[in-house]
Design a protein around this motif. Structure first.
Motif, PDB file in Angstrom:
ATOM      1  N   GLU A  14       0.836  -1.208   0.000  1.00 27.49           N
ATOM      2  CA  GLU A  14       0.000   0.000   0.000  1.00 27.49           C
ATOM      3  C   GLU A  14       0.869   1.255   0.000  1.00 27.49           C
ATOM      4  O   GLU A  14       0.580   2.234  -0.692  1.00 27.49           O
ATOM      5  CB  GLU A  14      -0.881   0.030   1.260  1.00 27.49           C
TER       6      GLU A  14
ATOM      7  N   TYR B 170      -8.018  -1.594  -1.352  1.00 30.33           N
ATOM      8  CA  TYR B 170      -7.505  -0.224  -1.281  1.00 30.33           C
ATOM      9  C   TYR B 170      -6.308  -0.023  -2.212  1.00 30.33           C
ATOM     10  O   TYR B 170      -6.282   0.885  -3.043  1.00 30.33           O
ATOM     11  CB  TYR B 170      -7.075   0.110   0.152  1.00 30.33           C
ATOM     12  N   GLY B 171      -5.301  -0.863  -2.034  1.00 30.07           N
ATOM     13  CA  GLY B 171      -4.069  -0.704  -2.808  1.00 30.07           C
ATOM     14  C   GLY B 171      -4.279  -0.909  -4.294  1.00 30.07           C
ATOM     15  O   GLY B 171      -3.683  -0.210  -5.121  1.00 30.07           O
TER      16      GLY B 171
END
Length: 861
Positions: free
Chosen positions: A93, A851-852
């Motif tokens: 991330e 998310y990443g």
């Protein structure tokens, strides 16, 4: 060879400034304060290599991960595997963030405005051409650009992380290793997501970070440069840039947005703006210490401070007073003090002229079906119930238009109101309050999504007249939103009914005969596929423009453009530059959302560049006023057939028995509702079983992008092109591609979407008993589309004309490959019987990868 030089030069800069520096600073991650960081930092490169090899060998994610742990890791029990995978996710991330920051730090070196196509070049050309000069003058007079920030759940970074990223970008620009190291450590300790889902007010506050730290400066800088350019050619300055805002006002399908929310956000925008003004004013006060300006300085000090920090103040639009005092100071500086520091005063003046007392216009949006229910509720109340019969809902559209009376009335509400009715009626009343507090521009548009008939607009107007508004003081613009393929096809007919309606015609006249119409890319793509959506919107724009010209209406299209090509994103300025004279293009309005905000407007430099590109595209398109070749019969017929073929292919896919099941099982679709990034539900009718029509377009597109298959961005295009080739019409298709900038932009954006797809990651599914054949259907269309697109463009590889962007995508995809595989691994585990504890662990593992993956894609969802 000369034409290739700039591209080669950009690649060289990219390699030296981005790739080399990323690799250098990436080594600093070994010192990040994660739990067992040394193990993570040592094992991650090995894990990345294992992922790459496993994909090449078509291993399943489970085979790949379990063999890696058996070979390299000491803790290879189930919990040990989960723990280390979480640490890999944390690490990756932040690698994505670092790459973003390095790329943003190099923005100005990588993006040099082409002087030949700039606005200044256009003015220089107009010097020697009187007719062109008049046309440019008029275009500048008529042109406007409105950027509308929307809170879509693909902007994952909280304000704290955004501030670090901003500082990190600056430190990288300055090659400040010490600060970079400290910021990376801070980043390591800073959460990237919320523990609980944000409220709409939270979303508005997070998005306002961009208003305060980026747009406040970038838009003013562009306006300043434009004013300077216009003054050089003796043209009066013209306010061109406007900002819009949806968080807190957009309640379509979001039960968490209430009337009080809208009021809170409006107050927040005002207060943030005045804090910006006060920050600038303090610089003026520190520098302008001369005689003659004391009274004006004291007056500004008092009013700006109170409006910035006193929450008990009675808000009102005081922008006129501020401009008056700034003008007094400017005059005294020029008369008595040689113009010293007058630039500081001018800078604040420009900002106040741009943002007044509201900063950004808050749009209200609601679904037409809700508004119809509210109208039905009001019709039952006194005295309105005497105007309508009980069978009104069964009337034809023509009968409804004759029945709607637009009588002012004060309703006496006696029946109980449900939440949506109460919210709508309160909001209608509160818009007037917001206009009184922050000026008319604070909130003046009501957008009706899923607009299907003229009565949807006229009934809403009646709701205003029944709730405190007068017909001759109705300072509201009513904006229909057409989204589905069917709605787009009937849009021009609906607007003609409005343009010829006596009441609406009079209302439009009071608003300067200007009509905004919103067109949505997201739902049209989900409804009809990539090519049909783009073609339907093109035809709708042509028809709507023709209808507006027929009735002497100034038409402005408001494009609901998402980040990825499948939601209208991609090379936005090329899209607008390719318009012909048959499409209204004097007022460019578009949504910017999710990752598009951070990737294209995340810094003052990138925001200024992209705003300038859009202005250049709009005005240069108006100068050319070229006929759009897609309207020539041969080109039109070709696109018509291709869009239909593409639509049929996409519709057949949507109707496949495994379509939703495949997406729910293999993507994180069913888990998106558990991701704490948005106040808005993943689907409408959230309490019911999943139906494709209820699924939000953003969730639909995000799920396919997580799978690295991006179906909404290309499916059906290959079939359509192949059918043309088989029909012996290939030369015509190539001709259309070469002659039409619009069609070329569609194809370029399709290639970008496909560049972020990688079917090799899921190649193991070809042997899957349930989904094997379905996967092959998707893969075959991908390969066909790729082959046909390359043949059409005469390229050897996708995005051949954009080598830097292509390389950037490749690096990002390599960084997040482990995340994709970890996600697939976790989702596969969730198909088995698990204890509640283990189920929660694997769900959390899958969710964290989302998310990443989206952040790395920038315009992926």
């Amino acid at each position: 060879m000369q034409a290739l030089h700039p591209t080669t030069q950009r690649e060289l800069i990219f390699n030296n400034e981005v790739i080399a520096r990323f690799e250098l600073y990436n080594s600093l991650f070994l010192t990040l304060p994660f739990y067992k960081i040394k193990d993570t930092g040592t094992l991650l490169p090995l894990f990345i290599k294992s992922c790459e090899d496993g994909v090449k060998n078509s291993q399943t994610p489970a085979q790949l991960i379990e063999s890696f742990f058996a070979k390299y890791a000491q803790d290879n029990d189930e919990q040990g595997i989960i723990d280390l995978l979480f640490r890999f996710i944390q690490y990756i991330e932040r690698q994505v963030v670092l790459f973003d920051a390095v790329e943003d730090a190099s923005f100005n070196k990588l993006n040099v405005t082409d002087e030949q196509s700039s606005l200044r070049a256009l003015f220089l050309k107009a010097n020697d051409d009187k007719k062109l000069h008049q046309k440019v003058d008029q275009l500048v007079e008529d042109f406007s650009l409105r950027l509308v920030l929307t809170a879509h759940p693909t902007q994952f970074y909280p304000g704290s992380a955004l501030a670090i990223i901003n500082d990190l970008t600056l430190a990288i620009k300055n090659n400040d290793i010490t600060t970079i190291n400290q910021l990376l450590q801070q980043l390591g300790k800073t959460p990237f997501f919320n523990k609980k889902s944000p409220t709409p007010v939270d979303e508005a506050f997070n998005l306002a970070w961009y208003l305060e730290n980026v747009f406040y400066f970038a838009a003013a800088n562009i306006q300043s440069g434009l004013n300077q350019l216009l003054s050089e050619y003796n043209i009066d300055p013209k306010k061109i840039i406007e900002l819009g805002f949806w968080p807190g006002g957009d309640r379509d399908g979001n039960p968490n947005v209430h009337a009080e929310t809208t009021l809170q956000v409006s107050k927040m925008l005002r207060q943030i703006l005045f804090r910006c003004y006060y920050r600038d004013f303090r610089n003026i006060k520190r520098r302008i210490t001369f005689r003659g300006v004391e009274d004006s300085i004291i007056a500004l000090q008092d009013v700006l401070y109170k409006n910035a920090f006193d929450t008990n103040i009675e808000p009102r639009d005081i922008s006129g007073f501020i401009l008056e005092k700034l003008s007094e100071i400017e005059q005294i500086l020029n008369q008595d003090h040689d113009g010293l520091f007058v630039n500081l005063v001018n800078d604040l003046t420009r900002k106040v002229e741009l943002y007044r007392s509201h900063f950004a216009s808050l749009d209200i949006r609601q679904d037409s079906r809700i508004l119809r229910d509210v109208h039905a509720y009001c019709r039952k109340q006194k005295p309105i119930n005497s105007l309508y019969t009980e069978d009104y809902d069964s009337f034809t559209e023509e009968e409804k238009l004759k029945t709607i009376s637009f009588r002012n009335a004060k309703i006496s509400y006696t029946d109980e109101q449900d939440d949506l009715v109460k919210d709508t009626l309160q909001t209608i009343s509160q818009i007037k309050e917001m206009q009184q507090s922050n000026g008319e521009m604070a909130c003046h548009r009501f957008i009706i999504s899923n607009c299907q008939q003229a009565s949807d607009i006229l009934q809403l107007i009646e709701l205003f007249l029944w709730n405190g508004w007068e017909a001759d003081e109705l300072t509201i613009d009513f904006v229909p939103l057409f989204e589905t393929v069917n709605d787009l096809s009937g849009a021009a007919e609906i607007m003609e009914k409005l343009y010829t309606h006596p009441f609406y015609k009079k209302h439009l006249a009071s608003r300067g005969n200007k009509q905004d119409i919103m067109l949505g890319f997201s739902d049209s793509t989900k409804d009809g596929g990539y090519l049909m959506a783009n073609w339907s919107i093109f035809k709708a724009k042509v028809g709507l423009t023709e209808m507006a010209e027929k009735h002497n209406i100034k038409l402005a299209f408001f494009d609901g453009r998402g980040g990825p090509p499948s939601r209208g994103g991609g090379k936005t300025h090329r899209f607008y530059a390719s318009m012909g004279k048959e499409i209204a293009n004097k007022n460019i309005q578009l949504t910017i959302q999710g990752q598009t905000i951070s990737s294209q407007y995340g810094s003052v430099d990138s925001a200024a560049f992209n705003i300038e590109q859009l202005i250049n595209a709009g005005i240069s398109s108006g100068v050319k006023e070229k006929h759009n070749v897609l309207l020539d019969k041969a080109n039109f017929d070709t696109l018509e057939i291709m869009a239909k073929d593409s639509y049929d292919a996409f519709l057949a896919l949507r109707k496949h028995d495994l379509f939703l099941s495949y997406l729910e099982t293999l993507s994180p679709l069913s888990l998106l509702s558990k991701i704490t990034i948005s106040s808005r539900p993943v689907k409408r009718n959230s309490g019911e079983a999943l139906k494709l029509e209820d699924l939000r377009a953003i969730s639909f597109v995000t799920s396919w992008s997580q799978l690295k298959q991006n179906i909404p961005g290309f499916y059906g295009v290959g079939t359509a092109l192949k059918n043309q080739e088989d029909a012996g019409n290939w030369e015509q298709v190539v001709k259309t591609y070469q002659e039409s900038g619009y069609f070329k932009t569609i194809i370029d954006n399709c290639m970008m979407s496909m560049s972020k797809s990688d079917f090799s990651i899921t190649a193991y599914l070809a042997e899957d008993k349930k989904f094997g054949e379905f996967w092959k259907v998707l893969h075959n269309e991908f390969e066909l589309s790729k082959a046909m697109l390359l043949k059409l463009a005469n390229h050897q590889s996708l995005m051949e004309n954009y080598p830097v962007e292509k390389r950037s995508i490749a690096v990002r995809e390599k960084i997040i490959l482990p995340l994709v595989l970890i996600q697939h691994y976790a989702l596969e585990k969730l198909q088995h019987e698990l204890s509640d504890e283990k189920r929660q662990a694997y769900e959390k593992l899958a969710i964290r990868t989302v998310y990443g993956i989206v952040n790395a894609g920038r315009n992926l969802a």
